[in-house]
Structures are given as structure tokens and as C-alpha cells.
Scaffold this active site. Structure first.
Site, PDB file in Angstrom:
ATOM      1  N   HIS A 228       0.834  -1.207   0.000  1.00 30.90           N
ATOM      2  CA  HIS A 228       0.000   0.000   0.000  1.00 30.90           C
ATOM      3  C   HIS A 228       0.868   1.257   0.000  1.00 30.90           C
ATOM      4  O   HIS A 228       0.563   2.237  -0.687  1.00 30.90           O
ATOM      5  CB  HIS A 228      -0.920   0.004   1.227  1.00 30.90           C
ATOM      6  CG  HIS A 228      -2.062  -0.949   1.133  1.00 30.90           C
ATOM      7  ND1 HIS A 228      -1.899  -2.304   1.258  1.00 30.90           N
ATOM      8  CD2 HIS A 228      -3.397  -0.750   0.921  1.00 30.90           C
ATOM      9  CE1 HIS A 228      -3.076  -2.904   1.132  1.00 30.90           C
ATOM     10  NE2 HIS A 228      -4.005  -1.988   0.925  1.00 30.90           N
ATOM     11  N   HIS A 271       0.477  -2.630   8.892  1.00 28.03           N
ATOM     12  CA  HIS A 271       1.910  -2.872   8.716  1.00 28.03           C
ATOM     13  C   HIS A 271       2.662  -2.271   9.890  1.00 28.03           C
ATOM     14  O   HIS A 271       2.178  -1.345  10.553  1.00 28.03           O
ATOM     15  CB  HIS A 271       2.424  -2.248   7.414  1.00 28.03           C
ATOM     16  CG  HIS A 271       2.133  -3.055   6.192  1.00 28.03           C
ATOM     17  ND1 HIS A 271       2.908  -4.112   5.788  1.00 28.03           N
ATOM     18  CD2 HIS A 271       1.132  -2.949   5.275  1.00 28.03           C
ATOM     19  CE1 HIS A 271       2.410  -4.625   4.673  1.00 28.03           C
ATOM     20  NE2 HIS A 271       1.330  -3.943   4.347  1.00 28.03           N
ATOM     21  N   ASP A 275       7.909  -1.218   7.841  1.00 25.25           N
ATOM     22  CA  ASP A 275       7.405  -1.598   6.517  1.00 25.25           C
ATOM     23  C   ASP A 275       7.092  -0.365   5.676  1.00 25.25           C
ATOM     24  O   ASP A 275       7.348  -0.336   4.466  1.00 25.25           O
ATOM     25  CB  ASP A 275       6.137  -2.445   6.660  1.00 25.25           C
ATOM     26  CG  ASP A 275       6.361  -3.696   7.487  1.00 25.25           C
ATOM     27  OD1 ASP A 275       7.526  -4.087   7.646  1.00 25.25           O
ATOM     28  OD2 ASP A 275       5.372  -4.274   7.963  1.00 25.25           O
TER      29      ASP A 275
END
Length: 355
Positions: A228, A271, A275
């Protein structure tokens, strides 16, 4: 045993065995010049898009492997994370992240369309026309937008080069992510993955992953690094370079949306903070490394698609988007003929050649 001097190549009458000698052109400058010759932009668009689809399937398989290798959430708890300690957990923000990505994707396609209109304006094609004129709508979608303060790039083929840069950067990042998520399995902080569902049909799950961009499939444990965040940052870089050429407001708007998206990812516990940070750095570095070039992608990347037997030609037989130019050749002989014809009441027509 007969020994020969160290300088002897072979004993008299002994024929050495034949050796496979590679073609001379493999090491010649002409071979590498051909390899470095840029492919047509249209060919790059098609082939890199095909490569992106292939990479998407590779990532889908990697997600499935990661799901099976993920540590048992009942045994292994999530890792300590400073972002989790500072930000209050709001689970529904994961849906907001998807909405923000959809908004930025729509804005990027709109920007790409406006870049195409700028290209048409540059080559003298003019604005396209709709079959029926809709007041306001036609002007909004078909008019040429240009922010001269932020326009430092050649407008010819700018839409094609921008798409090649975007799709190659995205493919490289997803391919590297496919490797990273399989190498190391980390405990997941995601709520829906605390009791991970079993994948009954792996083939169906892979296809759903590709068709829905991961939204309609089962996958857990794909943490390092955040996909994302990759797409959010790619849209940010795309509009920072190309969106600003269309309208000055695209830069601040997309920057605010991307930063809010980063917050949503960490606050929803989708996350770890690392990340997100690693994905931001890798995406910016990759987008800058690919760069904007009139020849499209770097020649090293073009080597991977040059061998494809389909999807476009490997040579530019005709200059892309070329426009006919009328050139008139004038000489003293033509002037003399014109004077004679005028005096005789005849007309002399100067010939033109189209090149």
C-alpha cells in the site's frame, strides 16, 4: 610419457580438438550498439505492461507462500513498534487507505489523459472532440492544461514516457517485494490475520489476488515491505513530476493524501512502521533511478523485453508521432520559367515534396 616444452602448443602432426568459438559480433561494438538501441515507445508500453501482469502473478504466488509460512499468531505475538505505541489503534482506517489509493489512481489516470492532450497540442494535432458537446464537461476533460512554471520536460510523448516510468518502477518494486516477503516471516499485527483462514483453492486465490489487487483474496504475513505504501508513494512521485505540469495544486493535494495514507496504514495496524519507511525509501529511489528519458526506460531494462517475440516491433521504421512537413525547393531555373510563363500568360506551379 613424452613431455613437451612449455612453449609448445602441440606435438607435430597432432591436431587440437575443435573449440566452440563465439561469433565475433557478440564482442563487437556493433552488437552492443544494437542492444542499446532504444525500442519504440509504443512497444515499450505494451511489453512493460505485459511484464507487470506477469510480475503480479509472481507476487500472488509469493503471497500464498507467505501466508502458509506465517508464524502462528497464538504463539508469536506482534513485534514491539514505536508507531503502534504513539498512534491510537483505529482498525477501520484500513478501508480509508484503500479509498485514498483509489482516489490517487483516478487522479493519476486523469493526469495521464491531460499529458496526452499536451502531447497532441505539441505535435499540432489540436484538441479531440466528443460526438456530442456537453457544456462544461467537454471543456473540463478535453481542454489543455499547462502549468508553465513547473513544465521543464519536453511535451512530445510525455504521456507515454510517464506511463513507462510508472509501470516499470511498479514492476521492479513488486518483483523485489515478492522475494522479500518470502525470505523472512514475521508475526502479523493485523486483526483479521490473528485467526488466519485456510486457503482451500490456491489457483482461485492467485487469480483473485491479481484481479482485485489483493482486495478479494486471502493473504496474511506479507509485511516487509508495504505494498500500500508503494502505490501511495508512486502516485506521490508521479504527481510531483508530471501532475505539477498539468496543475500546480496537484502537488500539495497528493502530498497531503499520501501522508494521511501512511498514517492510516500504521494506525490500522496493517503494517509495522518499518514496513512503511522502507517502502517509501525504495519507491522514491526506484522512481528516480528509472528517470525520465526521451528513449523511455533505461536500456538495461529494455534488454529484458527486447527478446519478446510479440507485442510490437523492435525497430523504429517510422518516427513516432511524426508530422508531415512541406518543403518547397526554389532555384534560379524555376524563377526563369515562372517569368517566361507569366509573360506568355501561362502559370507555373512550384512543386513541393513531402518528407
Amino acid at each position: 610419457m613424452i613431455s613437451y616444452p612449455f612453449f609448445s602448443l602441440s606435438p607435430p602432426g597432432l591436431v587440437p580438438p575443435p573449440m566452440a568459438v563465439p561469433p565475433v559480433e557478440m564482442y563487437s561494438g556493433s552488437f552492443w550498439n544494437r542492444m542499446r538501441k532504444p525500442l519504440p515507445l509504443r512497444t515499450q508500453v505494451i511489453r512493460f505492461t505485459v511484464v507487470f501482469v506477469i510480475v503480479s502473478f509472481i507476487l500472488a504466488v509469493a503471497l500464498q507462500i507467505t501466508h502458509e509460512r506465517m508464524p502462528d499468531p497464538k504463539v508469536t505475538k506482534p513485534l514491539p513498534d514505536l508507531g503502534f505505541e504513539l498512534l491510537t489503534k483505529i482498525s477501520f482506517l484500513s478501508v480509508v487507505t484503500d479509498v485514498l489509493i483509489a482516489f490517487l489512481s483516478s487522479l493519476s489516470f486523469f493526469t495521464l489523459w491531460k499529458l496526452y492532450l499536451l502531447h497532441r497540442h505539441c505535435v499540432g494535432s489540436g484538441e479531440p472532440e466528443l460526438p456530442c458537446n456537453i457544456p462544461g464537461v467537454s471543456r473540463f476533460f478535453l481542454s489543455v492544461w499547462l502549468c508553465k512554471e513547473n513544465c521543464r520536460i519536453e511535451l512530445r510523448n510525455v504521456h507515454t514516457i510517464a506511463w513507462i516510468r510508472f509501470i516499470t518502477s511498479y514492476a521492479l518494486l513488486l518483483l523485489f517485494r515478492s522475494l522479500v516477503i518470502v525470505m523472512t516471516s514475521m508475526p502479523t499485527p493485523v486483526d483479521k490475520c490473528q485467526n488466519p483462514p485456510k486457503i482451500e483453492n490456491p489457483v482461485k486465490n492467485v487469480i483473485l489476488t491479481v484481479l482485485t489487487a489483493g482486495g478479494g483474496s486471502i493473504h496474511c504475513g506479507d509485511l516487509m515491505y508495504s505494498g500500500h505504501t508503494v502505490i501511495l508513494t508512486l502516485h506521490l512521485m508521479f504527481h510531483w513530476i508530471y501532475g505539477a505540469m498539468v496543475h500546480w495544486s496537484f502537488r500539495p493535494v497528493v502530498t497531503v493524501v499520501a501522508i494521511f495514507g501512511y498514517y492510516c496504514i500504521v494506525a490500522s495496524r496493517s503494517h509495522y512502521t518499518d514496513d512503511v519507511l522502507v517502502a517509501i525509501y525504495l519507491t522514491i529511489a526506484t522512481f528516480i533511478a528509472v528517470g525520465h528519458n526521451a528513449d523511455g526506460a533505461p536500456w538495461q531494462l529494455q534488454l529484458f523485453i527486447r527478446w519478446l517475440p510479440c507485442c510490437g516491433a523492435n525497430s523504429r521504421e517510422v518516427t513516432e508521432d511524426s508530422q508531415p512537413v512541406m518543403v518547397a525547393f526554389k532555384s534560379e531555373a524555376v524563377d526563369e520559367l515562372r517569368e517566361r510563363d507569366d509573360s506568355a500568360g501561362l502559370s507555373c506551379e512550384v512543386s513541393t515534396n513531402e518528407v
